[in-house]
Design an enzyme around this catalytic site. Structure first.
Site, PDB file in Angstrom:
ATOM      1  N   GLU A  18       0.892  -1.081   0.048  1.00 41.14           N
ATOM      2  CA  GLU A  18       0.044   0.028   0.216  1.00 41.14           C
ATOM      3  C   GLU A  18       1.023   1.285  -0.075  1.00 41.14           C
ATOM      4  O   GLU A  18       1.757   1.425   0.754  1.00 41.14           O
ATOM      5  CB  GLU A  18      -0.946   0.101   1.364  1.00 41.14           C
ATOM      6  CG  GLU A  18      -1.878   1.141   1.335  1.00 41.14           C
ATOM      7  CD  GLU A  18      -2.743   1.189   2.439  1.00 41.14           C
ATOM      8  OE1 GLU A  18      -2.421   0.551   3.567  1.00 41.14           O
ATOM      9  OE2 GLU A  18      -3.725   1.710   2.093  1.00 41.14           O
TER      10      GLU A  18
ATOM     11  N   HIS B 234       0.774   4.812   0.593  1.00 40.27           N
ATOM     12  CA  HIS B 234      -0.241   5.734   1.539  1.00 40.27           C
ATOM     13  C   HIS B 234       0.484   6.827   2.001  1.00 40.27           C
ATOM     14  O   HIS B 234       1.607   6.813   2.206  1.00 40.27           O
ATOM     15  CB  HIS B 234      -0.796   5.023   2.731  1.00 40.27           C
ATOM     16  CG  HIS B 234      -1.864   5.425   3.739  1.00 40.27           C
ATOM     17  ND1 HIS B 234      -1.733   6.550   4.230  1.00 40.27           N
ATOM     18  CD2 HIS B 234      -3.083   5.038   3.882  1.00 40.27           C
ATOM     19  CE1 HIS B 234      -2.788   6.804   5.051  1.00 40.27           C
ATOM     20  NE2 HIS B 234      -3.593   5.964   4.456  1.00 40.27           N
TER      21      HIS B 234
ATOM     22  N   ASP C 167      -3.068   4.524  -2.683  1.00 40.92           N
ATOM     23  CA  ASP C 167      -4.245   4.822  -2.039  1.00 40.92           C
ATOM     24  C   ASP C 167      -4.056   6.384  -2.254  1.00 40.92           C
ATOM     25  O   ASP C 167      -3.055   7.246  -2.102  1.00 40.92           O
ATOM     26  CB  ASP C 167      -3.776   4.710  -0.189  1.00 40.92           C
ATOM     27  CG  ASP C 167      -4.740   5.470   0.567  1.00 40.92           C
ATOM     28  OD1 ASP C 167      -5.316   4.382   1.307  1.00 40.92           O
ATOM     29  OD2 ASP C 167      -4.961   6.747   0.358  1.00 40.92           O
TER      30      ASP C 167
ATOM     31  N   HIS D  60      -6.832   1.576  -3.448  1.00 41.69           N
ATOM     32  CA  HIS D  60      -7.558   2.068  -2.245  1.00 41.69           C
ATOM     33  C   HIS D  60      -8.224   3.488  -2.776  1.00 41.69           C
ATOM     34  O   HIS D  60      -7.566   4.401  -2.787  1.00 41.69           O
ATOM     35  CB  HIS D  60      -6.749   2.257  -1.078  1.00 41.69           C
ATOM     36  CG  HIS D  60      -6.890   0.979  -0.288  1.00 41.69           C
ATOM     37  ND1 HIS D  60      -6.024   0.876   0.768  1.00 41.69           N
ATOM     38  CD2 HIS D  60      -7.363  -0.259  -0.456  1.00 41.69           C
ATOM     39  CE1 HIS D  60      -5.585  -0.533   1.262  1.00 41.69           C
ATOM     40  NE2 HIS D  60      -6.697  -0.977   0.483  1.00 41.69           N
TER      41      HIS D  60
ATOM     42  N   GLU E   6     -12.589   3.492   0.121  1.00 45.11           N
ATOM     43  CA  GLU E   6     -12.183   3.352   1.253  1.00 45.11           C
ATOM     44  C   GLU E   6     -12.536   4.719   2.064  1.00 45.11           C
ATOM     45  O   GLU E   6     -11.626   5.593   1.897  1.00 45.11           O
ATOM     46  CB  GLU E   6     -10.689   3.042   1.386  1.00 45.11           C
ATOM     47  CG  GLU E   6     -10.257   2.825   2.701  1.00 45.11           C
ATOM     48  CD  GLU E   6      -8.620   2.322   2.643  1.00 45.11           C
ATOM     49  OE1 GLU E   6      -8.319   1.448   3.064  1.00 45.11           O
ATOM     50  OE2 GLU E   6      -7.772   3.289   2.575  1.00 45.11           O
TER      51      GLU E   6
END
Lengths: 125, 338
Positions: free
Chosen positions: B146, B148, B178, B267, B303
């Protein structure tokens, strides 16, 4: 938002030796007890000596201040824990202001220490 | 047979519904059934340590019930969120071998529940993830890092993974962008929650102004703290705003194109909508074409993360997010046909 979730609604329950407070892990996921620490328990402004309190999880009792070594005990995010206070001072049907402060260090985020204090007015039952 | 998404397909992560699940309004099964009933699948993402008691151990009973639930609802397991819990003992981080074992147990859980991939977290480290490749191949479960905020495609932590990926060259290794990493502003509901807690308007404006400047997010965070202290704001209030420098980045959405060939899941981070149904913090009109033009085939989990600061209805939020995504994806298809 988790600020109001460390103490459960309707979470002050009389026991044979005093009361227990229904507490929740105020986080989105399950954590090991080794990263959880209770920093304060107050009722009507009176702070209790944490060394004298017990924590109950899934029917097992342990000193409230003994969580750090428990790397293999997990607090499932939907389960209540209970803080037990031995005291004859509580009356059924009476309202009390209950505060619990809990801190936890999510084990995948280095340096993060979340501290959440929840205060609720609860009727002992 | 494993479901093969065609193009960018929609889905939901149950993490979006943290408020409803934590509040015991819905059981796990009830949440899943409502995701299907509300039409916010077909992809279903689950965070193992949120949804499954005893995780990473998954009982045969849970597995049977979960797979039955997927059949019943026609939802498709898209991604299992796993964790790099290297500090279960806060005083002694896991060794590399312990971390490998810890991750293997979670990969086995993913395979048991028929998830095609896991979302893993960067504290695992490239070396641990490289050691997991044979397990990922054996189980046929891909490993998705991920990305992020405050990370982005060019961040040194991410570059270390990109270099390892290039060297190992395994189809089991991928990325999960993300969209909080390529935001255009901080979600207004975050500041609204801080106002309710007594945060003054001029402190919010200071944080916003510095967030919108260029440079490393943590350097900007330090500049914000310094300037706010100079102006005499209370430390408690100053610190209540610092998470904006970690949760939201303002890197260009087009940067995702650099790693598109390795993107295996998305995401679709979101928070607030304006009156026209557009997401305020994340420019979906700009970010979705990057993935469609890049030929991405996979799921985007909706999300919602506003549950960190308010108790809004997650289902309502996800439905709005799907409406927005469908509108943009439909218009992109239209352009492609002309």
């Amino acid at each position: 938002m988790m600020d109001h979730r460390a103490v459960s609604d309707n979470g002050l329950i009389l026991t044979t030796s005093g009361v227990k407070i229904d507490v929740r892990l105020p986080w989105y996921r399950t954590l090991p007890l080794s990263v959880v620490e209770f920093l304060g328990v107050e009722i009507d402004g009176k702070a209790f000596d944490l060394e004298k309190l017990d924590f109950e999880l899934e029917g097992k009792f342990m000193p409230l201040t003994s969580l750090r070594p428990k790397t293999n005990v997990w607090w499932y995010v939907l389960d209540s824990g209970f803080i037990h206070i031995d005291s004859p001072d509580f009356e059924k049907g009476k309202s009390y202001s209950v505060s619990v402060t809990v801190s936890f260090k999510p084990p995948y985020i280095q340096g993060l220490n979340r501290i959440i204090k929840t205060t609720k007015s609860l009727v002992a039952h | 047979m494993t479901y093969q998404p065609k193009g960018l397909e929609l889905g939901t992560t149950l993490y979006s519904l943290t408020t409803q699940f934590h509040g015991r309004e819905y059981t796990f099964k009830e949440l899943v059934r409502k995701v299907a009933a509300e039409g916010i699948g077909p992809g279903l993402e689950v965070v193992g340590f949120q949804s499954i008691k005893g995780f990473p151990v998954v009982s045969d009973q849970f597995k049977d019930e979960f797979l039955q639930l997927m059949d019943e609802t026609n939802l498709v397991p898209s991604c299992l969120g796993i964790n790099a819990d290297i500090r279960i003992n806060p005083d002694k981080p896991m060794s590399e071998n312990e971390s490998v074992e810890y991750h293997i147990r979670q990969l086995e859980a993913a395979a048991k529940l028929k998830f095609p991939l896991v979302r893993y977290q960067y504290p695992a480290g490239p070396s641990v993830i490289e050691k997991l490749v044979p397990t990922a191949e054996r189980l046929n479960v891909k490993l998705g890092l991920e990305i992020h905020a405050p990370h982005h495609t060019q961040h040194p932590d991410v570059m270390a993974y990109r270099e390892m990926y290039d060297r190992v060259n395994s189809p089991m290794l991928g990325f999960i962008p993300d969209f909080g990493s390529t935001a255009r502003t901080v979600p207004p509901s975050f500041f609204e929650a801080q106002r309710i807690q007594g945060c003054p308007e001029d402190l919010i404006k200071l944080a916003q102004d510095i967030w919108h400047q260029d440079g490393d997010p943590y350097e900007r965070r330090n500049i914000y703290i310094e300037q706010a202290r100079k102006r005499g704001f209370e430390d408690r209030l100053i610190m209540s705003l610092v998470i904006i420098f970690g949760l939201f980045n303002r890197v260009a959405p087009e940067s995702w194109a650099e790693i598109m060939h390795q993107v295996i899941h998305i995401h679709g981070k979101f928070f607030d909508f304006d009156d026209d149904g557009n997401e305020i913090a994340v420019d979906y009109e700009r970010v979705l074409p990057v993935f469609v033009d890049g030929g991405f085939n996979g799921f985007m989990s909706s999300e919602y993360e506003g549950h960190m600061w308010n108790d809004a209805d997650g289902f309502d939020k996800i439905k709005r997010h799907h409406t927005l995504a469908r509108r943009i994806l439909t218009s992109l298809k239209g352009e492609g046909n002309e």
